[in-house]
Design a protein around this motif. Structure first.
Motif, PDB file in Angstrom:
ATOM      1  N   ALA A  55       0.833  -1.208   0.000  1.00 20.75           N
ATOM      2  CA  ALA A  55       0.000   0.000   0.000  1.00 20.75           C
ATOM      3  C   ALA A  55       0.863   1.252   0.000  1.00 20.75           C
ATOM      4  O   ALA A  55       0.511   2.266  -0.623  1.00 20.75           O
ATOM      5  CB  ALA A  55      -0.932   0.002   1.208  1.00 20.75           C
ATOM      6  N   ALA A  56       1.985   1.198   0.688  1.00 21.67           N
ATOM      7  CA  ALA A  56       2.871   2.357   0.773  1.00 21.67           C
ATOM      8  C   ALA A  56       3.446   2.745  -0.575  1.00 21.67           C
ATOM      9  O   ALA A  56       3.836   3.893  -0.794  1.00 21.67           O
ATOM     10  CB  ALA A  56       3.996   2.067   1.759  1.00 21.67           C
ATOM     11  N   GLU A  61      -6.834   0.527  -4.406  1.00 23.32           N
ATOM     12  CA  GLU A  61      -7.840  -0.040  -3.516  1.00 23.32           C
ATOM     13  C   GLU A  61      -8.386  -1.329  -4.111  1.00 23.32           C
ATOM     14  O   GLU A  61      -8.488  -1.496  -5.325  1.00 23.32           O
ATOM     15  CB  GLU A  61      -8.996   0.944  -3.315  1.00 23.32           C
ATOM     16  N   GLY A  62      -8.752  -2.238  -3.222  1.00 22.93           N
ATOM     17  CA  GLY A  62      -9.393  -3.467  -3.670  1.00 22.93           C
ATOM     18  C   GLY A  62      -8.447  -4.626  -3.867  1.00 22.93           C
ATOM     19  O   GLY A  62      -8.865  -5.694  -4.318  1.00 22.93           O
ATOM     20  N   ALA A  63      -7.168  -4.456  -3.513  1.00 19.75           N
ATOM     21  CA  ALA A  63      -6.233  -5.572  -3.585  1.00 19.75           C
ATOM     22  C   ALA A  63      -6.521  -6.538  -2.435  1.00 19.75           C
ATOM     23  O   ALA A  63      -6.775  -6.131  -1.311  1.00 19.75           O
ATOM     24  CB  ALA A  63      -4.801  -5.065  -3.514  1.00 19.75           C
ATOM     25  N   VAL A  93      -7.279  -7.180   3.015  1.00 19.89           N
ATOM     26  CA  VAL A  93      -7.785  -6.387   1.898  1.00 19.89           C
ATOM     27  C   VAL A  93      -7.349  -4.938   2.094  1.00 19.89           C
ATOM     28  O   VAL A  93      -7.211  -4.471   3.225  1.00 19.89           O
ATOM     29  CB  VAL A  93      -9.322  -6.477   1.784  1.00 19.89           C
ATOM     30  N   LEU A  94      -7.133  -4.260   0.982  1.00 21.40           N
ATOM     31  CA  LEU A  94      -6.722  -2.861   1.022  1.00 21.40           C
ATOM     32  C   LEU A  94      -7.905  -1.971   0.669  1.00 21.40           C
ATOM     33  O   LEU A  94      -8.501  -2.101  -0.405  1.00 21.40           O
ATOM     34  CB  LEU A  94      -5.573  -2.614   0.032  1.00 21.40           C
ATOM     35  N   LEU A  95      -8.234  -1.063   1.590  1.00 18.85           N
ATOM     36  CA  LEU A  95      -9.341  -0.133   1.381  1.00 18.85           C
ATOM     37  C   LEU A  95      -8.823   1.300   1.444  1.00 18.85           C
ATOM     38  O   LEU A  95      -7.958   1.624   2.255  1.00 18.85           O
ATOM     39  CB  LEU A  95     -10.426  -0.339   2.452  1.00 18.85           C
ATOM     40  N   ARG A  96      -9.352   2.124   0.578  1.00 19.48           N
ATOM     41  CA  ARG A  96      -9.036   3.556   0.564  1.00 19.48           C
ATOM     42  C   ARG A  96     -10.374   4.303   0.531  1.00 19.48           C
ATOM     43  O   ARG A  96     -10.904   4.611  -0.547  1.00 19.48           O
ATOM     44  CB  ARG A  96      -8.180   3.919  -0.652  1.00 19.48           C
ATOM     45  N   PRO A  97     -10.958   4.596   1.697  1.00 18.48           N
ATOM     46  CA  PRO A  97     -12.302   5.185   1.742  1.00 18.48           C
ATOM     47  C   PRO A  97     -12.442   6.497   0.987  1.00 18.48           C
ATOM     48  O   PRO A  97     -13.543   6.839   0.538  1.00 18.48           O
ATOM     49  CB  PRO A  97     -12.548   5.373   3.237  1.00 18.48           C
ATOM     50  N   GLY A  98     -11.364   7.270   0.867  1.00 19.33           N
ATOM     51  CA  GLY A  98     -11.422   8.497   0.082  1.00 19.33           C
ATOM     52  C   GLY A  98     -11.833   9.710   0.890  1.00 19.33           C
ATOM     53  O   GLY A  98     -12.240   9.604   2.059  1.00 19.33           O
ATOM     54  N   VAL A 163      -7.267  -4.307   6.182  1.00 24.40           N
ATOM     55  CA  VAL A 163      -8.124  -5.068   7.089  1.00 24.40           C
ATOM     56  C   VAL A 163      -7.787  -6.545   6.940  1.00 24.40           C
ATOM     57  O   VAL A 163      -7.907  -7.121   5.853  1.00 24.40           O
ATOM     58  CB  VAL A 163      -9.620  -4.837   6.801  1.00 24.40           C
ATOM     59  N   GLY A 164      -7.340  -7.150   8.038  1.00 24.03           N
ATOM     60  CA  GLY A 164      -7.024  -8.570   8.041  1.00 24.03           C
ATOM     61  C   GLY A 164      -8.175  -9.384   8.601  1.00 24.03           C
ATOM     62  O   GLY A 164      -8.844  -8.977   9.549  1.00 24.03           O
ATOM     63  N   ILE A 165      -8.401 -10.533   7.992  1.00 24.72           N
ATOM     64  CA  ILE A 165      -9.485 -11.431   8.395  1.00 24.72           C
ATOM     65  C   ILE A 165      -8.903 -12.830   8.570  1.00 24.72           C
ATOM     66  O   ILE A 165      -8.191 -13.331   7.692  1.00 24.72           O
ATOM     67  CB  ILE A 165     -10.600 -11.480   7.325  1.00 24.72           C
ATOM     68  N   GLY A 166      -9.197 -13.448   9.695  1.00 25.83           N
ATOM     69  CA  GLY A 166      -8.812 -14.836   9.911  1.00 25.83           C
ATOM     70  C   GLY A 166     -10.000 -15.631  10.389  1.00 25.83           C
ATOM     71  O   GLY A 166     -10.701 -15.210  11.313  1.00 25.83           O
TER      72      GLY A 166
END
Length: 286
Positions: A55-56, A61-63, A93-98, A163-166
């Motif tokens: 991300a850096a 977004e959306g990856a 997931v990578l989110l960029r709310p804007g 956001v990580g999900i397990g």
């Protein structure tokens, strides 16, 4: 080899086939959709750490980054999250709310994700799920609440959130890291097909995130606040909040406020908004 499109002869556990990355991309990545890229790797330390690094460098977004195994997965408060290879869903997931979403609403992202994961798994796995504030997914095993999943949201700079999900999918009783853990298999899920489950989770997350962003992050207007409260097993029961600084607060969890904090009413009738800390569900007397 980056994808887990490996032949059956390489499976170490026939009950745990690898994810089909190509099929997942075909089903999830399309023009106008939230999801823009999906990679599956055999193993990594932490998908959150890896995706935050990408991300850096300006990743869109959306990856989505999925690991068949995490060797250094993290939960809240830097707790370790480990599980056998291909026994669960381990992704970020990578989110960029804007600019339309005020930063003060970003705290709703882990709660929103909890709603999305719970509703997605309810449809795809046919298992009843509940949310423990702020970010645990609970299932019922032999009449007992157990943690089967968790969520970790982290800022990644420049308006990005990873956001990580397990989620424990096929873990057997003998493989549980602690006796209070659970899995979809132990909760008698009707499907343990991780491709189906992952598609269900990501489609649900796309839907809820879209509503939230369309409402400029407003938790009430987007319906997230109401949906979270409806699915939250913490509300309406006695709890102990273990707070920073070795402090404790005991009372009844009565609400989740507009900032995503848990409101606890103590015995003297005072209401306290808890924004950080561990919540322990207490048994009712009798």
């Amino acid at each position: 080899m980056n994808d887990s499109d490996t032949p059956a002869s390489r499976w170490s556990d026939l009950d745990r086939p690898p994810l089909n990355a190509s099929a997942l991309r075909r089903g999830l990545i399309r023009p106008g959709a939230l999801w823009t890229a999906l990679d599956v790797v055999p193993a990594t330390g932490s998908t959150n750490t890896d995706l935050a690094e990408r991300a850096a460098s300006g990743l869109a977004e959306g990856a989505v980054l999925v690991a068949e195994e995490q060797t250094a997965g993290r939960g809240r408060l830097d707790r370790r999250w480990t599980a056998p290879a291909r026994s669960g869903l381990f992704l970020s997931v990578l989110l960029r709310p804007g600019p339309g979403v005020p930063v003060r609403h970003y705290g709703w992202l882990p709660l929103l994700t909890g709603v999305a994961v719970a509703t997605g798994l309810a449809r795809a796995a046919g298992v009843d799920t509940a949310l423990k504030w702020p970010n645990d997914l609970l299932v019922t095993v032999a009449g007992e609440e157990r943690k089967a999943g968790g969520i970790l949201a982290e800022r990644a700079g420049d308006g990005a959130v990873v956001v990580g999900i397990g989620v424990n999918v096929s873990l057997r009783e003998s493989e549980l890291p602690v006796p209070t853990a659970g899995s979809l298999a132990l909760a008698d899920a009707v499907s343990l097909d991780r491709d189906t489950l992952l598609r269900g989770v990501l489609r649900s997350l796309e839907r809820w995130y879209g509503q939230w962003r369309a409402a400029d992050g407003d938790p009430a207007l987007s319906g997230i606040q109401q949906a979270y409260a409806a699915g939250c097993a913490t509300l309406g029961r006695p709890v102990r909040a273990e707070l920073p600084g070795d402090r404790e607060l005991t009372g009844e969890a009565v609400a989740v406020d507009g900032d995503g904090r848990l409101v606890v009413r103590t015995g003297d009738g005072e209401r306290h908004a808890v924004g950080a800390g561990d919540i322990v569900h207490l048994r009712t007397a009798g």
